[in-house]
Structure formats: C-alpha cells, structure tokens
Design a protein around this motif. Structure first.
Motif, PDB file in Angstrom:
ATOM      1  N   ILE A   3       0.839  -1.205   0.000  1.00  0.00           N
ATOM      2  CA  ILE A   3       0.000   0.000   0.000  1.00  0.00           C
ATOM      3  C   ILE A   3       0.869   1.248   0.000  1.00  0.00           C
ATOM      4  O   ILE A   3       0.618   2.203  -0.747  1.00  0.00           O
ATOM      5  CB  ILE A   3      -0.951  -0.011   1.229  1.00  0.00           C
ATOM      6  N   GLY A   4       1.913   1.266   0.822  1.00  0.00           N
ATOM      7  CA  GLY A   4       2.722   2.474   0.988  1.00  0.00           C
ATOM      8  C   GLY A   4       3.369   2.955  -0.299  1.00  0.00           C
ATOM      9  O   GLY A   4       3.391   4.155  -0.586  1.00  0.00           O
ATOM     10  N   LYS A   5       3.871   2.018  -1.107  1.00  0.00           N
ATOM     11  CA  LYS A   5       4.556   2.489  -2.328  1.00  0.00           C
ATOM     12  C   LYS A   5       3.550   3.071  -3.318  1.00  0.00           C
ATOM     13  O   LYS A   5       3.861   4.022  -4.042  1.00  0.00           O
ATOM     14  CB  LYS A   5       5.392   1.377  -2.966  1.00  0.00           C
ATOM     15  N   ARG A   6       2.353   2.545  -3.308  1.00  0.00           N
ATOM     16  CA  ARG A   6       1.312   3.090  -4.196  1.00  0.00           C
ATOM     17  C   ARG A   6       0.824   4.453  -3.694  1.00  0.00           C
ATOM     18  O   ARG A   6       0.590   5.367  -4.486  1.00  0.00           O
ATOM     19  CB  ARG A   6       0.140   2.110  -4.295  1.00  0.00           C
ATOM     20  N   VAL A   7       0.669   4.573  -2.376  1.00  0.00           N
ATOM     21  CA  VAL A   7       0.238   5.860  -1.814  1.00  0.00           C
ATOM     22  C   VAL A   7       1.313   6.917  -2.086  1.00  0.00           C
ATOM     23  O   VAL A   7       1.006   8.057  -2.454  1.00  0.00           O
ATOM     24  CB  VAL A   7      -0.048   5.727  -0.297  1.00  0.00           C
ATOM     25  N   ALA A   8       2.576   6.533  -1.947  1.00  0.00           N
ATOM     26  CA  ALA A   8       3.667   7.500  -2.197  1.00  0.00           C
ATOM     27  C   ALA A   8       3.597   8.015  -3.633  1.00  0.00           C
ATOM     28  O   ALA A   8       3.682   9.230  -3.877  1.00  0.00           O
ATOM     29  CB  ALA A   8       5.018   6.839  -1.916  1.00  0.00           C
ATOM     30  N   ASP A   9       3.436   7.117  -4.594  1.00  0.00           N
ATOM     31  CA  ASP A   9       3.352   7.554  -5.997  1.00  0.00           C
ATOM     32  C   ASP A   9       2.132   8.454  -6.215  1.00  0.00           C
ATOM     33  O   ASP A   9       2.208   9.445  -6.938  1.00  0.00           O
ATOM     34  CB  ASP A   9       3.223   6.339  -6.936  1.00  0.00           C
ATOM     35  N   VAL A  40       0.574  10.354  -4.000  1.00  0.00           N
ATOM     36  CA  VAL A  40       0.808  11.656  -3.356  1.00  0.00           C
ATOM     37  C   VAL A  40       1.732  12.494  -4.235  1.00  0.00           C
ATOM     38  O   VAL A  40       1.486  13.681  -4.483  1.00  0.00           O
ATOM     39  CB  VAL A  40       1.409  11.454  -1.938  1.00  0.00           C
ATOM     40  N   ALA A  41       2.810  11.868  -4.721  1.00  0.00           N
ATOM     41  CA  ALA A  41       3.788  12.604  -5.541  1.00  0.00           C
ATOM     42  C   ALA A  41       3.136  13.171  -6.803  1.00  0.00           C
ATOM     43  O   ALA A  41       3.610  14.175  -7.345  1.00  0.00           O
ATOM     44  CB  ALA A  41       4.957  11.692  -5.902  1.00  0.00           C
ATOM     45  N   ALA A  42       2.054  12.541  -7.262  1.00  0.00           N
ATOM     46  CA  ALA A  42       1.389  12.997  -8.492  1.00  0.00           C
ATOM     47  C   ALA A  42       0.402  14.146  -8.251  1.00  0.00           C
ATOM     48  O   ALA A  42      -0.075  14.756  -9.207  1.00  0.00           O
ATOM     49  CB  ALA A  42       0.642  11.815  -9.128  1.00  0.00           C
ATOM     50  N   GLN A  43       0.097  14.454  -6.979  1.00  0.00           N
ATOM     51  CA  GLN A  43      -0.946  15.464  -6.703  1.00  0.00           C
ATOM     52  C   GLN A  43      -0.406  16.882  -6.882  1.00  0.00           C
ATOM     53  O   GLN A  43       0.737  17.162  -6.483  1.00  0.00           O
ATOM     54  CB  GLN A  43      -1.493  15.308  -5.274  1.00  0.00           C
ATOM     55  N   PRO A  44      -1.224  17.788  -7.418  1.00  0.00           N
ATOM     56  CA  PRO A  44      -0.761  19.158  -7.628  1.00  0.00           C
ATOM     57  C   PRO A  44      -0.618  19.962  -6.341  1.00  0.00           C
ATOM     58  O   PRO A  44       0.069  20.974  -6.318  1.00  0.00           O
ATOM     59  CB  PRO A  44      -1.865  19.764  -8.506  1.00  0.00           C
ATOM     60  N   ASP A  45      -1.261  19.494  -5.256  1.00  0.00           N
ATOM     61  CA  ASP A  45      -1.253  20.272  -4.016  1.00  0.00           C
ATOM     62  C   ASP A  45      -0.516  19.558  -2.876  1.00  0.00           C
ATOM     63  O   ASP A  45      -0.700  19.892  -1.715  1.00  0.00           O
ATOM     64  CB  ASP A  45      -2.699  20.578  -3.579  1.00  0.00           C
ATOM     65  N   MET A  46       0.286  18.534  -3.220  1.00  0.00           N
ATOM     66  CA  MET A  46       1.004  17.787  -2.176  1.00  0.00           C
ATOM     67  C   MET A  46       2.449  17.542  -2.586  1.00  0.00           C
ATOM     68  O   MET A  46       2.739  17.349  -3.769  1.00  0.00           O
ATOM     69  CB  MET A  46       0.348  16.411  -1.949  1.00  0.00           C
ATOM     70  N   ASP A  47       3.343  17.557  -1.581  1.00  0.00           N
ATOM     71  CA  ASP A  47       4.724  17.123  -1.777  1.00  0.00           C
ATOM     72  C   ASP A  47       4.935  15.854  -0.965  1.00  0.00           C
ATOM     73  O   ASP A  47       4.477  15.788   0.189  1.00  0.00           O
ATOM     74  CB  ASP A  47       5.712  18.162  -1.222  1.00  0.00           C
ATOM     75  N   LEU A  48       5.643  14.883  -1.543  1.00  0.00           N
ATOM     76  CA  LEU A  48       6.022  13.704  -0.770  1.00  0.00           C
ATOM     77  C   LEU A  48       7.329  14.043  -0.037  1.00  0.00           C
ATOM     78  O   LEU A  48       8.369  14.170  -0.687  1.00  0.00           O
ATOM     79  CB  LEU A  48       6.204  12.504  -1.711  1.00  0.00           C
ATOM     80  N   VAL A  49       7.247  14.213   1.299  1.00  0.00           N
ATOM     81  CA  VAL A  49       8.470  14.562   2.046  1.00  0.00           C
ATOM     82  C   VAL A  49       9.429  13.398   2.087  1.00  0.00           C
ATOM     83  O   VAL A  49      10.639  13.594   2.172  1.00  0.00           O
ATOM     84  CB  VAL A  49       8.206  14.921   3.533  1.00  0.00           C
ATOM     85  N   GLY A  50       8.901  12.189   2.101  1.00  0.00           N
ATOM     86  CA  GLY A  50       9.774  11.032   2.124  1.00  0.00           C
ATOM     87  C   GLY A  50       9.009   9.796   2.569  1.00  0.00           C
ATOM     88  O   GLY A  50       7.820   9.877   2.905  1.00  0.00           O
ATOM     89  N   VAL A  51       9.745   8.660   2.550  1.00  0.00           N
ATOM     90  CA  VAL A  51       9.134   7.387   2.948  1.00  0.00           C
ATOM     91  C   VAL A  51      10.053   6.707   3.957  1.00  0.00           C
ATOM     92  O   VAL A  51      11.277   6.806   3.846  1.00  0.00           O
ATOM     93  CB  VAL A  51       8.907   6.463   1.717  1.00  0.00           C
ATOM     94  N   ALA A  52       9.444   6.048   4.940  1.00  0.00           N
ATOM     95  CA  ALA A  52      10.244   5.339   5.946  1.00  0.00           C
ATOM     96  C   ALA A  52      10.234   3.847   5.656  1.00  0.00           C
ATOM     97  O   ALA A  52       9.173   3.252   5.421  1.00  0.00           O
ATOM     98  CB  ALA A  52       9.695   5.617   7.343  1.00  0.00           C
ATOM     99  N   ALA A 106      14.514   5.041  -3.779  1.00  0.00           N
ATOM    100  CA  ALA A 106      15.685   5.910  -3.977  1.00  0.00           C
ATOM    101  C   ALA A 106      15.800   6.288  -5.454  1.00  0.00           C
ATOM    102  O   ALA A 106      16.061   7.448  -5.790  1.00  0.00           O
ATOM    103  CB  ALA A 106      16.948   5.204  -3.501  1.00  0.00           C
ATOM    104  N   ARG A 107      15.566   5.321  -6.328  1.00  0.00           N
ATOM    105  CA  ARG A 107      15.669   5.593  -7.775  1.00  0.00           C
ATOM    106  C   ARG A 107      14.613   6.613  -8.219  1.00  0.00           C
ATOM    107  O   ARG A 107      14.836   7.385  -9.137  1.00  0.00           O
ATOM    108  CB  ARG A 107      15.512   4.285  -8.554  1.00  0.00           C
ATOM    109  N   LYS A 108      13.478   6.605  -7.550  1.00  0.00           N
ATOM    110  CA  LYS A 108      12.428   7.588  -7.894  1.00  0.00           C
ATOM    111  C   LYS A 108      12.704   8.954  -7.301  1.00  0.00           C
ATOM    112  O   LYS A 108      11.936   9.889  -7.502  1.00  0.00           O
ATOM    113  CB  LYS A 108      11.063   7.098  -7.369  1.00  0.00           C
ATOM    114  N   GLY A 109      13.750   9.032  -6.476  1.00  0.00           N
ATOM    115  CA  GLY A 109      14.091  10.321  -5.867  1.00  0.00           C
ATOM    116  C   GLY A 109      13.320  10.615  -4.598  1.00  0.00           C
ATOM    117  O   GLY A 109      13.284  11.760  -4.140  1.00  0.00           O
ATOM    118  N   TYR A 110      12.673   9.583  -3.997  1.00  0.00           N
ATOM    119  CA  TYR A 110      11.952   9.797  -2.753  1.00  0.00           C
ATOM    120  C   TYR A 110      12.946   9.766  -1.582  1.00  0.00           C
ATOM    121  O   TYR A 110      13.665   8.764  -1.425  1.00  0.00           O
ATOM    122  CB  TYR A 110      10.896   8.705  -2.525  1.00  0.00           C
TER     123      TYR A 110
END
Ligand code: NAD
Length: 337
Positions: A12-18, A20-32, A44-48
């Motif tokens: 679920i987390g990797k899909r939610v991260a992608d 979020v990163a696609a939203q115009p009003d959100m920044d993905l700060v990072g993933v744990a 890391a390859r995606k730059g998260y």
C-alpha cells in the motif's frame, strides 16, 4: 503544498507515495523503510527521500549504498500529514509517535477502528474526517462495498445487504500466504469482520457478510445482494453507477470473465503495476428481482484504497470538499475507466 510522509513502504505504501507525488497540491516529504530491500532501492531511484523506520538499522542502509535523509521521527516532524502504511497492528504502535509531534495521521484498514478519530471512505463520509486529527482508511473490501452502498442508499434506500466475499489468499508478493490448494470458509463464523467494518462507515446499515479464502492472488470477488427500500430496475442501477467515477462497469462484450483478464486489461491500458483503483462490476450481473439487487464485483486489494488515502489527507487538512478532492485525486492519478 501539503507535506506528506509515508511510513511503511510495502504494497500500500509504495502506491500511496506515488499517488501523493502525483498530486498538484502535495509534496512527498519522504518514505520510511525498515530495511534496504528492493523497494527501498526503487524509492531511492524515484528520488523519494528515504528515512530509517528502525534507528538501530541505519548502518544497513549505508552498507547497501542507500543514502538516508534521517530517521522516522524526522519524517514525522517534517510532515503536515503522515500516512501510516505499516502492517496490521504496527500502526497502533506508531500512533503515540504521531501524537508526540502533533502530526495528523492516516491509518489503514488492518488497524482496529479505534486507532483513529474516524473511519473513512471518500464517497461515503468525507465530511466526518474534515478537521479530525486522524482517520483510518477502511480495508480494500470495505472500500469496495462503501462505494456501491453509498449511491444505492442515497437513491433507493438500503433495507438489508448480504455479501459473500471470496478473498484472495495473499497478494502476489506474499509468498508465504495460502491456501495453496483449498477453499476455506474464512472466518467460519458469521458475520465475517467485513460487515461490522462497513458499519464504521454506515452505522445504521443492516448488513451480513460471509468470508471465504481461495488460492488466488489477483483480486477479491464479491457476490452482492442488496434488498432496496424502493423499486428499481437493473437499467436504473446501471445508470446510477455510471455517474460514480470509482465504479467501472465491465461491458458485456468486453470478454472479461474474471480477475485474470481484468489485470490483463489494466496492464494493456498502461496502468502502473496493473492497478485497478475502481470497483470492477460485471454490468451483466446487475439484476433486480422485486426489490432485491444482485451483482458480482471484483476488487483489486492492492490499489483500491490508494485514492482514498489521498482524499483522506485533504479531509484532515480541510483543504477541499469531497467532490473537489475526489476530482483532483482522480485527475492526477488517471482514475476512471
Ligand atoms: P506490506 O507488508 O506489504 O507493507 C508494510 C510495509 O511496512 C513493509 O515494507 C514492512 O517492512 C514495513 N514495516 C514493518 N514494520 C514497520 C515499522 N515499524 N515502521 C515502518 N515500516 C514498517 O503490508 P500492506 O499490504 O501494504 O498493508 C499495510 C496496511 O494496509 C495494513 O493495515 C493492511 O491491512 C492494509 N491494507 C492492505 C491491503 C492489501 O491487500 N495488501 C489492502 C487494503 C489495506
């Protein structure tokens, strides 16, 4: 821009991260991440920015050649909203960390309902989460049921729902799950936990659910019977469902006979990971006998909750109403067939 952190970067987390990163009003700060496995490499390859979920394991990331932006506490401190996508039960353990930092949190359906202020489905009860400190996005199955029950209840009224859920034994990556060669009533007691979970979204709805588990990984399939309070016919119901952006009615001529072809269709359509964010309802199965509606739907367990998590972020922030949020989410992700 809302700064969103994702704690737990698995199915679920990797899909939610992608998303979020696609939203115009959100920044993905990072993933744990707990460990530097293939998913950490991909992030890391995606730059998260990567954060260590377990401080004692920081060195393992360095040994694997992965740079860390910090530890999970730093991620929680930097985020306006944290989406917890850790395995069932771990989210509840993490709740104190989010509280300590006053960071609003979204939990997943594997947690008990009392982990959060409110259980959430964007179509059914978005407003209940507006301004709350925490929300729990209900499970894949409850999400799939909420999306059909909300329009049915609004249009016809629901007297009683009865659902048999034929559940995949595990996700494709869950190599340790089963059954391998069996068909299980699961749980054997009735109702299964799904009905009470639907009641966290629709407190007054009369619903009985029965669960089964089969040797499959691709999707769940629901056999649904809803007794409506007023007369309907099948064409009416199809028209009503056609207005719902997160319901896909599989056309009669599409030659899609099950989850295998649905996934093939999603891959052919270029969907990331072959994801099907929408309920997949066989249009031909929609049948009304008197006030009894019947249908079959398939639910892609790995992805249907993903747009709901994005909407939950906006609900907690009070940034948009349900219709605006759902439209923004869908536009950014490409939801809707
Ligand atoms: P998963 O096992 O695929 O992913 C969980 C990730 O969290 C893994 O990468 C794991 O290493 C990591 N993790 C473990 N402990 C952690 C910790 N303390 N801190 C940070 N990360 C940690 O699980 P999933 O399928 O993504 O499920 C996550 C949640 O979503 C559960 O509540 C589950 O019930 C729910 N959910 C799952 C599905 C599904 O079908 N997979 C569908 C809907 C909801």
């Amino acid at each position: 821009m809302t700064q969103v952190g994702v704690n737990g970067y698995g199915t679920i987390g990797k899909r939610v991260a992608d998303a979020v990163a696609a939203q115009p009003d959100m920044d993905l700060v990072g993933v744990a991440k707990t460990r530097p496995n293939f998913e950490a490499e991909t992030a890391a390859r995606k730059g998260y920015p990567l954060y260590a979920a377990v401080p004692e394991r920081v060195d393992r990331f360095a040994e694997a050649g992965l740079d860390l932006a910090g530890e999970v506490e730093d991620l929680v401190a930097a985020a306006d909203v944290i989406v917890d996508c850790t395995p069932s039960g771990i989210g509840a353990e993490n709740a104190a960390l989010y509280d300590d930092h006053d960071t609003p949190a979204i939990f997943q359906g594997g947690e008990d309902a009392d982990v959060a202020d409110v259980s959430f489905n964007a179509r059914a009860n978005f407003d209940d989460a507006v301004g709350a400190d925490s929300a729990r996005v209900v499970s894949c199955n409850t999400t799939g049921l909420s999306r059909i029950l909300a329009p049915l209840d609004e249009t016809y009224g629901v007297e009683k729902a009865r659902v048999t859920l034929v559940r995949r034994g595990g996700d494709p990556g869950q190599t340790g799950r089963g059954p391998i060669d069996d068909i299980l009533p699961d749980p054997v007691t009735i109702p299964s936990h799904h009905g009470p979970d639907v009641n966290t979204i629709f407190p007054d709805l009369d619903i009985d659910t029965l669960g089964m588990k089969v040797p499959a990984t691709l999707m769940h399939t629901h056999s649904v019977n809803v007794t409506l309070e007023s007369d309907a016919d099948a064409a009416d119901v199809r028209d009503r469902f056609a207005d719902e952006t997160r319901l896909f009615q599989i056309p009669a001529g599409a030659d899609i006979d099950g989850a295998g072809k649905l996934k093939e269709f999603a891959h052919d359509a270029g969907r990331p990971r072959g994801d099907l964010w929408e309920n997949c309802i066989w249009a031909e199965s929609i049948t009304v006998e008197g006030r009894d509606l019947y249908l079959f739907q398939a639910i892609h367990q790995e992805s249907d909750v993903v747009p709901e998590n994005v909407d939950a972020v906006r609900a907690l922030r009070g940034d948009a109403d349900a219709a605006e949020s759902m439209a923004t989410t869908e536009d950014a992700m490409g939801v809707g067939i």
